[in-house]
Write a protein that holds these residues in place. Structure first.
Motif, short mmCIF file in Angstrom:
data_model
loop_
_atom_site.label_atom_id
_atom_site.label_comp_id
_atom_site.label_asym_id
_atom_site.label_seq_id
_atom_site.Cartn_x
_atom_site.Cartn_y
_atom_site.Cartn_z
N LYS A 65 0.84 -1.19 0.00
CA LYS A 65 0.00 0.00 0.00
C LYS A 65 0.88 1.24 0.00
O LYS A 65 1.95 1.27 0.61
CB LYS A 65 -0.91 0.02 1.23
N ARG A 66 0.38 2.27 -0.65
CA ARG A 66 1.10 3.54 -0.73
C ARG A 66 1.20 4.17 0.66
O ARG A 66 0.24 4.22 1.41
CB ARG A 66 0.37 4.48 -1.67
N ARG A 67 2.39 4.64 0.99
CA ARG A 67 2.61 5.35 2.25
C ARG A 67 3.04 6.77 1.92
O ARG A 67 4.18 7.01 1.55
CB ARG A 67 3.73 4.70 3.06
N GLY A 68 2.13 7.71 2.04
CA GLY A 68 2.46 9.10 1.76
C GLY A 68 2.70 9.33 0.28
O GLY A 68 2.16 8.65 -0.58
N ALA A 69 3.54 10.30 -0.01
CA ALA A 69 3.83 10.66 -1.41
C ALA A 69 4.81 9.66 -2.01
O ALA A 69 5.50 8.93 -1.31
CB ALA A 69 4.40 12.06 -1.45
N GLY A 70 4.87 9.67 -3.31
CA GLY A 70 5.81 8.80 -4.00
C GLY A 70 5.21 7.46 -4.33
O GLY A 70 4.11 7.13 -3.92
N PRO A 71 5.97 6.68 -5.09
CA PRO A 71 5.45 5.37 -5.49
C PRO A 71 5.41 4.40 -4.31
O PRO A 71 6.20 4.52 -3.37
CB PRO A 71 6.46 4.91 -6.54
N PRO A 72 4.50 3.44 -4.34
CA PRO A 72 4.42 2.48 -3.24
C PRO A 72 5.62 1.53 -3.27
O PRO A 72 6.19 1.26 -4.33
CB PRO A 72 3.11 1.73 -3.52
N PRO A 73 6.02 1.03 -2.11
CA PRO A 73 7.16 0.10 -2.06
C PRO A 73 6.82 -1.24 -2.72
O PRO A 73 5.66 -1.62 -2.84
CB PRO A 73 7.43 -0.08 -0.57
N ILE A 74 7.86 -1.92 -3.12
CA ILE A 74 7.74 -3.26 -3.70
C ILE A 74 8.37 -4.25 -2.73
O ILE A 74 9.46 -4.00 -2.21
CB ILE A 74 8.47 -3.34 -5.05
N ILE A 75 7.69 -5.36 -2.48
CA ILE A 75 8.26 -6.41 -1.64
C ILE A 75 8.54 -7.61 -2.52
O ILE A 75 7.76 -7.95 -3.41
CB ILE A 75 7.33 -6.76 -0.46
N VAL A 76 9.71 -8.23 -2.29
CA VAL A 76 10.16 -9.34 -3.13
C VAL A 76 10.52 -10.51 -2.23
O VAL A 76 11.22 -10.35 -1.24
CB VAL A 76 11.40 -8.94 -3.97
N ARG A 77 10.03 -11.70 -2.58
CA ARG A 77 10.41 -12.93 -1.89
C ARG A 77 11.24 -13.76 -2.87
O ARG A 77 10.82 -14.01 -3.99
CB ARG A 77 9.20 -13.72 -1.45
N PHE A 78 12.42 -14.15 -2.42
CA PHE A 78 13.35 -14.88 -3.28
C PHE A 78 13.21 -16.38 -3.09
O PHE A 78 12.85 -16.85 -2.01
CB PHE A 78 14.79 -14.46 -2.98
N VAL A 79 13.56 -17.12 -4.12
CA VAL A 79 13.55 -18.57 -4.06
C VAL A 79 14.78 -19.06 -3.31
O VAL A 79 14.71 -20.00 -2.52
CB VAL A 79 13.52 -19.17 -5.50
N SER A 80 15.91 -18.40 -3.53
CA SER A 80 17.16 -18.85 -2.92
C SER A 80 17.81 -17.74 -2.10
O SER A 80 17.65 -16.55 -2.40
CB SER A 80 18.14 -19.34 -3.99
N ARG A 81 18.55 -18.13 -1.12
CA ARG A 81 19.32 -17.17 -0.31
C ARG A 81 20.43 -16.55 -1.13
O ARG A 81 20.81 -15.41 -0.90
CB ARG A 81 19.92 -17.86 0.91
N LYS A 82 20.96 -17.31 -2.08
CA LYS A 82 22.05 -16.81 -2.92
C LYS A 82 21.61 -15.57 -3.69
O LYS A 82 22.33 -14.57 -3.73
CB LYS A 82 22.50 -17.92 -3.87
N ALA A 83 20.44 -15.63 -4.30
CA ALA A 83 19.92 -14.49 -5.06
C ALA A 83 19.65 -13.32 -4.13
O ALA A 83 19.97 -12.17 -4.44
CB ALA A 83 18.66 -14.89 -5.81
N ARG A 84 19.04 -13.59 -2.99
CA ARG A 84 18.74 -12.54 -2.00
C ARG A 84 20.00 -11.85 -1.54
O ARG A 84 20.08 -10.62 -1.47
CB ARG A 84 18.00 -13.17 -0.81
N SER A 85 21.02 -12.64 -1.22
CA SER A 85 22.29 -12.07 -0.76
C SER A 85 22.96 -11.23 -1.84
O SER A 85 23.54 -10.19 -1.55
CB SER A 85 23.24 -13.19 -0.31
N ALA A 86 22.87 -11.66 -3.08
CA ALA A 86 23.46 -10.90 -4.19
C ALA A 86 22.80 -9.53 -4.31
O ALA A 86 23.48 -8.52 -4.50
CB ALA A 86 23.32 -11.68 -5.49
N VAL A 87 21.48 -9.49 -4.18
CA VAL A 87 20.77 -8.21 -4.27
C VAL A 87 21.13 -7.33 -3.08
O VAL A 87 21.38 -6.13 -3.23
CB VAL A 87 19.24 -8.44 -4.36
N LEU A 88 21.18 -7.90 -1.89
CA LEU A 88 21.50 -7.10 -0.70
C LEU A 88 22.93 -6.56 -0.75
O LEU A 88 23.19 -5.44 -0.30
CB LEU A 88 21.27 -7.91 0.57
N ARG A 89 23.86 -7.34 -1.30
CA ARG A 89 25.23 -6.84 -1.43
C ARG A 89 25.31 -5.69 -2.43
O ARG A 89 26.10 -4.77 -2.29
CB ARG A 89 26.17 -7.97 -1.84
N ALA A 90 24.49 -5.75 -3.48
CA ALA A 90 24.53 -4.73 -4.54
C ALA A 90 23.82 -3.44 -4.15
O ALA A 90 23.95 -2.44 -4.84
CB ALA A 90 23.92 -5.29 -5.81
#
Length: 125
Positions: A26-51
């Motif tokens: 849901k939109r919180r205040g001004a601006g675009p609403p946040p996106i939530i992502v659930r990953f299949v693997s920890r490897k992919a999640r960790s790669a995104v968090l490192r980047a």
């Protein structure tokens, strides 16, 4: 998909096969609403968090107000610990704080890195 485009811009090798679910909140205040992502693997999640550090430079160069952040979805306890650690950072009692894989880390003024498990662990700072 918007998120995959962002990953390509960050030079992260994540494809649709690595994502279990992706949707807007849901939109919180001004601006675009946040996106939530659930990953299949920890490897992919960790790669995104490192980047996510690469976003700092991109956000500095943006002319609009829609800055991009990648944050972990923390438990209530971890969120409270992270908020307390950020308070210590504002008071300049620690050098740095961050989260990774749902855990809170603190870098002391002497350069030592410590995993924070309870609020008592922050008392030494």
């Amino acid at each position: 998909m918007l998120f995959l485009h962002l990953c390509r811009n960050l030079s992260v090798d994540v494809g649709a096969r690595d994502i279990s679910a992706c949707h807007r909140l849901k939109r919180r205040g001004a601006g675009p609403p946040p996106i939530i992502v659930r990953f299949v693997s920890r490897k992919a999640r960790s790669a995104v968090l490192r980047a996510r550090n690469k976003l700092r430079e991109q956000n500095r160069n943006r002319t609009d107000r829609n800055l991009i952040y990648i944050n972990e979805h923390l438990t209530t306890t971890a969120s409270e610990l992270f908020a307390a650690a950020r308070g210590l950072l504002k008071m300049k009692r620690i050098q740095q704080t961050w989260t990774f894989t749902g855990r809170v880390y603190v870098k002391a003024l002497n350069g030592n890195i410590k995993l924070i498990g309870t609020k008592n662990d922050l008392d030494e700072f």
